[in-house]
Motif scaffolding. Structure first.
Motif, PDB file in Angstrom:
ATOM      1  N   MET A 196     -15.464  -3.436   5.701  1.00 20.53           N
ATOM      2  CA  MET A 196     -14.327  -4.221   5.211  1.00 20.53           C
ATOM      3  C   MET A 196     -13.030  -3.422   5.284  1.00 20.53           C
ATOM      4  N   VAL A 197     -13.094  -2.143   4.962  1.00 15.70           N
ATOM      5  CA  VAL A 197     -11.894  -1.308   5.061  1.00 15.70           C
ATOM      6  C   VAL A 197     -11.461  -1.172   6.511  1.00 15.70           C
ATOM      7  N   LEU A 198     -12.429  -1.038   7.420  1.00 11.05           N
ATOM      8  CA  LEU A 198     -12.117  -0.862   8.839  1.00 11.05           C
ATOM      9  C   LEU A 198     -11.382  -2.062   9.415  1.00 11.05           C
ATOM     10  N   LEU A 199     -11.785  -3.275   9.022  1.00 14.99           N
ATOM     11  CA  LEU A 199     -11.166  -4.470   9.575  1.00 14.99           C
ATOM     12  C   LEU A 199     -10.117  -5.087   8.652  1.00 14.99           C
ATOM     13  N   GLY A 200      -9.965  -4.576   7.445  1.00 18.60           N
ATOM     14  CA  GLY A 200      -9.033  -5.184   6.510  1.00 18.60           C
ATOM     15  C   GLY A 200      -7.687  -4.500   6.382  1.00 18.60           C
ATOM     16  N   TRP A 201      -7.604  -3.224   6.780  1.00 18.26           N
ATOM     17  CA  TRP A 201      -6.354  -2.497   6.571  1.00 18.26           C
ATOM     18  C   TRP A 201      -5.177  -3.016   7.400  1.00 18.26           C
ATOM     19  N   PRO A 202      -5.368  -3.615   8.597  1.00 24.90           N
ATOM     20  CA  PRO A 202      -4.180  -4.059   9.353  1.00 24.90           C
ATOM     21  C   PRO A 202      -3.325  -5.079   8.607  1.00 24.90           C
ATOM     22  N   GLN A 203      -3.933  -5.977   7.830  1.00 27.71           N
ATOM     23  CA  GLN A 203      -3.143  -6.969   7.108  1.00 27.71           C
ATOM     24  C   GLN A 203      -2.234  -6.304   6.078  1.00 27.71           C
ATOM     25  N   ILE A 204      -2.802  -5.395   5.277  1.00 33.85           N
ATOM     26  CA  ILE A 204      -2.001  -4.675   4.289  1.00 33.85           C
ATOM     27  C   ILE A 204      -0.967  -3.800   4.981  1.00 33.85           C
ATOM     28  N   SER A 205      -1.330  -3.244   6.134  1.00 31.30           N
ATOM     29  CA  SER A 205      -0.408  -2.374   6.848  1.00 31.30           C
ATOM     30  C   SER A 205       0.851  -3.130   7.266  1.00 31.30           C
ATOM     31  N   ARG A 206       0.694  -4.336   7.762  1.00 28.23           N
ATOM     32  CA  ARG A 206       1.865  -5.106   8.177  1.00 28.23           C
ATOM     33  C   ARG A 206       2.717  -5.512   6.968  1.00 28.23           C
ATOM     34  N   ILE A 207       2.059  -5.846   5.866  1.00 25.13           N
ATOM     35  CA  ILE A 207       2.810  -6.193   4.660  1.00 25.13           C
ATOM     36  C   ILE A 207       3.616  -4.987   4.176  1.00 25.13           C
ATOM     37  N   ALA A 208       2.959  -3.819   4.136  1.00 28.37           N
ATOM     38  CA  ALA A 208       3.646  -2.604   3.684  1.00 28.37           C
ATOM     39  C   ALA A 208       4.769  -2.214   4.639  1.00 28.37           C
ATOM     40  N   ARG A 209       4.544  -2.352   5.920  1.00 33.40           N
ATOM     41  CA  ARG A 209       5.587  -2.013   6.901  1.00 33.40           C
ATOM     42  C   ARG A 209       6.824  -2.866   6.709  1.00 33.40           C
ATOM     43  N   GLY A 210       6.654  -4.171   6.613  1.00 33.40           N
ATOM     44  CA  GLY A 210       7.807  -5.039   6.419  1.00 33.40           C
ATOM     45  C   GLY A 210       8.518  -4.800   5.111  1.00 33.40           C
ATOM     46  N   SER A 211       7.758  -4.518   4.057  1.00 31.44           N
ATOM     47  CA  SER A 211       8.369  -4.258   2.755  1.00 31.44           C
ATOM     48  C   SER A 211       9.170  -2.963   2.762  1.00 31.44           C
ATOM     49  N   VAL A 212       8.639  -1.938   3.435  1.00 22.96           N
ATOM     50  CA  VAL A 212       9.355  -0.655   3.504  1.00 22.96           C
ATOM     51  C   VAL A 212      10.617  -0.792   4.339  1.00 22.96           C
ATOM     52  N   ILE A 213      10.549  -1.534   5.439  1.00 31.02           N
ATOM     53  CA  ILE A 213      11.745  -1.734   6.267  1.00 31.02           C
ATOM     54  C   ILE A 213      12.833  -2.439   5.471  1.00 31.02           C
ATOM     55  N   THR A 214      12.451  -3.417   4.665  1.00 33.06           N
ATOM     56  CA  THR A 214      13.432  -4.129   3.844  1.00 33.06           C
ATOM     57  C   THR A 214      14.033  -3.210   2.783  1.00 33.06           C
ATOM     58  N   ALA A 215      13.178  -2.434   2.113  1.00 35.28           N
ATOM     59  CA  ALA A 215      13.675  -1.539   1.063  1.00 35.28           C
ATOM     60  C   ALA A 215      14.505  -0.395   1.632  1.00 35.28           C
ATOM     61  N   ARG A 216      14.199   0.029   2.845  1.00 35.07           N
ATOM     62  CA  ARG A 216      14.924   1.150   3.459  1.00 35.07           C
ATOM     63  C   ARG A 216      16.385   0.817   3.703  1.00 35.07           C
ATOM     64  N   GLN A 217      16.725  -0.455   3.840  1.00 34.94           N
ATOM     65  CA  GLN A 217      18.091  -0.866   4.140  1.00 34.94           C
ATOM     66  C   GLN A 217      18.945  -1.086   2.897  1.00 34.94           C
ATOM     67  N   ASN A 218      18.377  -0.916   1.718  1.00 36.46           N
ATOM     68  CA  ASN A 218      19.143  -1.137   0.494  1.00 36.46           C
ATOM     69  C   ASN A 218      20.178  -0.035   0.293  1.00 36.46           C
ATOM     70  N   ASP A 219      21.206  -0.362  -0.476  1.00 32.45           N
ATOM     71  CA  ASP A 219      22.324   0.567  -0.676  1.00 32.45           C
ATOM     72  C   ASP A 219      21.909   1.821  -1.424  1.00 32.45           C
ATOM     73  N   TYR A 220      20.993   1.679  -2.397  1.00 36.62           N
ATOM     74  CA  TYR A 220      20.626   2.864  -3.173  1.00 36.62           C
ATOM     75  C   TYR A 220      19.869   3.875  -2.313  1.00 36.62           C
ATOM     76  N   VAL A 221      19.149   3.396  -1.301  1.00 34.72           N
ATOM     77  CA  VAL A 221      18.462   4.316  -0.399  1.00 34.72           C
ATOM     78  C   VAL A 221      19.479   5.024   0.492  1.00 34.72           C
ATOM     79  N   GLN A 222      20.452   4.281   0.988  1.00 32.27           N
ATOM     80  CA  GLN A 222      21.488   4.897   1.809  1.00 32.27           C
ATOM     81  C   GLN A 222      22.290   5.912   1.006  1.00 32.27           C
ATOM     82  N   ALA A 223      22.545   5.602  -0.256  1.00 26.72           N
ATOM     83  CA  ALA A 223      23.282   6.553  -1.098  1.00 26.72           C
ATOM     84  C   ALA A 223      22.479   7.822  -1.328  1.00 26.72           C
ATOM     85  N   ALA A 224      21.169   7.664  -1.605  1.00 25.78           N
ATOM     86  CA  ALA A 224      20.335   8.853  -1.795  1.00 25.78           C
ATOM     87  C   ALA A 224      20.239   9.675  -0.522  1.00 25.78           C
TER      88      ALA A 224
END
Length: 327
Positions: A196-224
């Protein structure tokens, strides 16, 4: 009421420096934002609230969350201490009682092998909860790390990971289980969890990738970043806490899916195998006797449906609480 002198008025502004008027205006705005609770607005709600505190407040008032939590806590309890509600042994069977109905001390009757259905249903919760929780933790950890790194660094790492996830998405889960688990002879739950881990991680990976890309563009990240924060500090301190909410929601809902997947694979004979106790094994064994002994199929199927439904309801409640758009 006597008016203050012009000298006192000038002192009220001049005493604060060149930005005194602005400071006074900011102070008035802060006073307006305070919640009444005392002379200085020091009530319990005057402190700034975070997404997590707001989510917990909403969850405590959500009857769906409370009901699903009670069901899940009961399942966890009988998984850890099944002897608290049953004194039987799930492997003790008597062929003389095969397919018999309910009897004193055996409220669910007996299956085709003369085993107590109630005892096997109780002990089957341990397998389902163990597989669901361990598989979800493994998928969430692996997928979050790989997807978070790909979203943060981008470039070649992101491109390679995206192509790898495309390959895994093309593999049918049940067919992959039939192929990979058919060569496993172990009766433990760990090969099933690893699959289950072998075939299940891609779904979480895409969710985490998109969430990190969105958070990376926030102003507080740019300020830090402008202040010289290291990549590790940016990712762990500023991005991860604000990008983990979608991962938690998807993982909570997927937990019920992994429980049903374990039952499906066990039903097909490639998951857990006898003498292991599993709802999928019991459903498979009771299927040929559905006309003569429907109770042997009803109880493990009902327990499986209630468990999966409880985790899906919990995931829906968590999603509603963590998504500001649904407020």
């Amino acid at each position: 009421m006597p008016e203050p002198s012009s000298q006192q008025s000038r002192g009220a502004v001049a005493g604060t420096g060149m930005g005194g008027a602005m400071d006074l205006a900011a102070g008035e705005a802060a006073t307006l934002e305070r919640v009444p609770g005392g002379p200085a607005g020091g009530g319990p709600d005057s402190r700034p609230r975070s997404l997590w505190s707001d989510a917990w407040r909403d969850l405590r008032r959500n009857p769906v969350f409370l009901l699903s939590t009670l069901v899940i806590l009961f399942l966890v309890f009988i998984s850890v201490w099944p002897s608290a509600i049953t004194s039987g042994n799930p492997l003790d069977c008597d062929l003389a009682k095969a397919q018999d109905g309910s009897a004193p001390g055996h409220p669910f009757g007996f299956d085709g092998q003369g085993c107590d259905v109630y005892t096997r249903t109780v002990y089957g919760a341990r397998t389902s909860v163990t597989v669901g929780v361990c598989a979800t933790l493994g998928v969430a950890l692996l997928g979050s790390v790989l997807g978070g790194l790909a979203g943060f660094f981008g470039g070649a790492w992101d491109a390679v990971l995206s192509r790898i996830t495309d390959v895994f998405f093309a593999i049918p889960v049940v067919l992959g289980g039939l192929v990979l688990l058919s060569v496993v002879t172990s009766n433990s739950v760990w090969p099933v969890i690893g699959f289950m881990v072998l075939l299940g991680w891609p779904q979480i990976s895409r969710i985490a990738r998109g969430s990190v890309i969105t958070a990376r563009q926030n102003d507080y990240v740019q300020a830090a970043r402008a202040l010289g924060a290291s990549p590790a500090r940016l990712l762990l301190r500023h991005i991860a806490p604000n990008a983990v909410a979608p991962v938690i929601v998807v993982a909570t809902i997927a937990l019920g899916t992994y429980i049903s997947l374990e039952a499906t694979l066990s039903y097909l004979g490639v998951g857990l195998k006898p003498p292991s106790v599993s709802w999928g094994i019991d459903i498979s064994a009771a299927s040929p006797y559905i006309r003569n002994a429907p109770h042997a199929l009803l109880w493990p199927s009902g327990a499986l449906a209630i468990t999966v439904l409880a985790f899906i309801m919990l995931g829906d409640a968590v999603r509603d609480a963590l998504d500001p758009k649904l407020r």
